[in-house]
Design a protein around this motif. Structure first.
Motif, short mmCIF file in Angstrom:
data_model
loop_
_atom_site.label_atom_id
_atom_site.label_comp_id
_atom_site.label_asym_id
_atom_site.label_seq_id
_atom_site.Cartn_x
_atom_site.Cartn_y
_atom_site.Cartn_z
N PHE A 311 0.83 -1.21 0.00
CA PHE A 311 0.00 0.00 0.00
C PHE A 311 0.87 1.26 0.00
O PHE A 311 0.74 2.13 -0.87
N ILE A 312 1.79 1.35 0.97
CA ILE A 312 2.63 2.55 1.05
C ILE A 312 3.53 2.64 -0.19
O ILE A 312 3.79 3.72 -0.73
N GLY A 313 4.00 1.45 -0.64
CA GLY A 313 4.88 1.40 -1.81
C GLY A 313 4.19 1.95 -3.05
O GLY A 313 4.78 2.67 -3.85
N SER A 314 2.90 1.61 -3.18
CA SER A 314 2.14 2.08 -4.33
C SER A 314 2.00 3.61 -4.29
O SER A 314 2.15 4.29 -5.31
N LEU A 315 1.71 4.13 -3.10
CA LEU A 315 1.61 5.59 -2.95
C LEU A 315 2.94 6.25 -3.28
O LEU A 315 2.99 7.26 -4.02
N ALA A 316 4.03 5.66 -2.76
CA ALA A 316 5.36 6.26 -2.97
C ALA A 316 5.74 6.23 -4.45
O ALA A 316 6.17 7.24 -5.02
N ARG A 317 5.58 5.06 -5.06
CA ARG A 317 5.94 4.92 -6.49
C ARG A 317 5.16 5.89 -7.36
O ARG A 317 5.68 6.41 -8.34
N VAL A 321 8.88 7.86 -5.81
CA VAL A 321 9.72 7.69 -4.61
C VAL A 321 9.83 6.19 -4.30
O VAL A 321 8.84 5.47 -4.43
N SER A 322 11.01 5.73 -3.89
CA SER A 322 11.13 4.31 -3.53
C SER A 322 10.60 4.12 -2.11
O SER A 322 10.67 5.02 -1.27
N LEU A 323 10.05 2.93 -1.86
CA LEU A 323 9.48 2.63 -0.55
C LEU A 323 10.54 2.77 0.54
O LEU A 323 10.28 3.31 1.62
N ASP A 324 11.76 2.28 0.26
CA ASP A 324 12.84 2.37 1.25
C ASP A 324 13.13 3.81 1.63
O ASP A 324 13.36 4.12 2.81
N ASP A 325 13.14 4.69 0.64
CA ASP A 325 13.42 6.10 0.93
C ASP A 325 12.29 6.72 1.75
O ASP A 325 12.53 7.55 2.63
#
Ligand code: MN
Ligand code: MN
Length: 459
Positions: A311-317, A321-325
């Motif tokens: 979920f957060i990864g999709s928002l970031a991408r 933005v990478s999820l790790d960052d």
């Protein structure tokens, strides 16, 4: 008093009329929430209803996250993550409140229904850390879902309506309890004795081939109400949960008695704090209400699953933005309950370092057991951040640790946020009789925890 001394105060020592009124009003919403929602599925459904009413919509995976968006994502009906997208990019990190909506209970076994001595029972397998003796001779409800052979779903909820029956596990009468009284607790109440009585009237009829007529009669009732057969119990998740009403406790009504404060109390505080965000926050606000914390955050609906990252990864991408960052810059209050100091049992706590009722949300630097093992042990820098945040927002708070060194221990979601490289600390409501079928919390601490979660979303 010297300014050099740290002298925490009971919230009510300085609470004005407005704060007292706010504490009491806020408590009513929470009481209604836990009176109705007694399983992780029901908490998720209620959270969705409340979120929709406040303008949140279901997030479609891959959709672009735009400032001001109010979205949520449900994980398999048992967990939910909500977000309000901030004006700052996700590369600046997000503010996360993480709590859990599962609670200790008795799950029905796959083959639950049996008959003994013409009495019909459901066999159970306890979920989470329970003191088994507490589950005998209390009223229980049965809630959950059953999937029939054709794949259709039946929702089950028996016991909450006045006209509903309830269910009980019996215990030995004291007159015959001499042998039981000599046993240690761990042996006196075996898990296999947690069998719930569900019927006593045998099926009337001439079919003498049927040996277990009371069992058949109960099954017939189930079939009439839900259209299910015995085999359908295999593809069911039915939970026996305490049926006690949520009530004010004490002459001064300062406490709330209810089932599942751990951790629906922090869940409600985190949920209402994100729902109450006005306008667009600077950093994106995230609220996770997780399942399976009580058994180690395992499973696809627990925080060890990558559903949260997706979920957060999709928002970031969607913002490049990478999820790790994003995680590296994020901050999390792992919102879970701690133990309140109990004068009935002072021997398990270090009084100088234990949370107290009515002293506000409790920060826990670490949980775990023994030499802090199994804990994320927040840094001085993290505590300093929260201390400053709470001071700025007038949050009444306290610091605490779970009981005496080497007395026991426990874990929370914190370690699993920390594993994702998210700066995390535990903060939550002190509870008396944690994990009992009827737990107690203070309304002032509940309100303080809500204030803490609101403050988090300004970080
Ligand atoms: Mn908890
Ligand atoms: Mn717990």
């Amino acid at each position: 008093m010297s300014d050099l001394l740290h002298a925490p105060k009971n919230i009510y020592e300085t609470a004005d009329d407005k704060l007292r009124a706010d504490i009491s009003t806020y408590a009513e919403g929470y009481k209604a929430f836990i009176q109705a929602a007694r399983t992780e599925r029901e908490c998720t459904e209620r959270a969705v209803e409340l979120a929709k009413a406040r303008g949140f919509r279901e997030y479609v995976h891959g959709e672009k996250a735009v400032p001001g968006d109010k979205i949520y994502s449900v994980n398999r009906g048992k967990a939910i993550t909500l977000a309000v997208i901030g004006s700052e990019p996700l590369s600046n990190g997000v503010n996360i409140a993480g709590a859990h909506i599962d609670a200790p209970r008795l799950d029905l076994k796959a083959n639950p229904l049996y008959e003994d001595s013409e009495l019909a029972y459901f066999k159970t397998h306890y979920y989470g850390g329970v003191k088994k003796f507490q589950w005998h001779t209390i009223p229980l409800e049965i809630r959950g879902v059953i999937y029939k052979a054709d794949g259709s779903k039946v929702n089950v909820s028996i016991g909450s309506e006045l006209s509903d029956p309830r269910f009980v596990i019996s215990d030995i009468l004291p007159h015959l309890g001499q042998d039981q009284a000599k046993k240690v607790l761990a042996d006196a109440f075996p898990g296999e004795a947690l069998n719930i009585i569900v019927g006593t009237i045998p099926e009337a009829g001439k079919d003498d081939k049927v040996k277990e007529k009371t069992k058949l009669a109960v099954l017939t009732l189930f079939n009439e109400k839900y259209g299910i057969t015995e085999e359908d119990f295999i593809s069911a998740e039915l939970e026996a949960v305490p049926a006690h009403d949520v009530r004010d406790i004490g002459f001064d009504r300062s406490l709330i008695g209810g089932y599942g404060h751990d951790d629906r109390v922090c869940s409600y505080a985190a949920l209402t704090a994100i729902l109450d965000i006005e306008g667009t926050p600077a950093r994106t606000a995230v609220c996770l209400l997780a399942d399976k914390e009580e058994i180690g955050s395992e499973s696809v609906t627990g925080l060890q699953s990558r559903a949260f990252d997706r979920f957060i990864g999709s928002l970031a991408r969607s913002q490049g933005v990478s999820l790790d960052d994003c995680f590296a810059e994020s901050f999390c209050l792992s919102a879970d309950v701690c133990n309140a100091f109990d004068p009935n049992f002072p021997e398990v706590s270090d009084k100088r370092n234990n949370a107290k009722l009515n002293y506000g949300v409790c920060l826990m630097k670490f949980t775990g057991r023994g030499g802090k093992s199994g804990s994320s042990d927040a840094s001085a820098e993290t505590i300093s951040t929260v201390r400053g945040l709470f001071a700025k927002n007038n949050v009444r708070w306290q610091i605490g640790e779970l009981g005496k060194v080497d007395q026991g221990g426990g874990g929370t979601l914190a370690v699993y946020f920390a594993q994702r490289n998210i700066e995390t600390i535990d903060a939550g409501v002190p509870v008396l009789s944690m994990h009992a079928p009827y737990e107690l919390i203070s309304k002032a601490d509940l309100h303080s925890t809500y204030s803490a979660m609101k403050a988090l979303y300004t970080l």
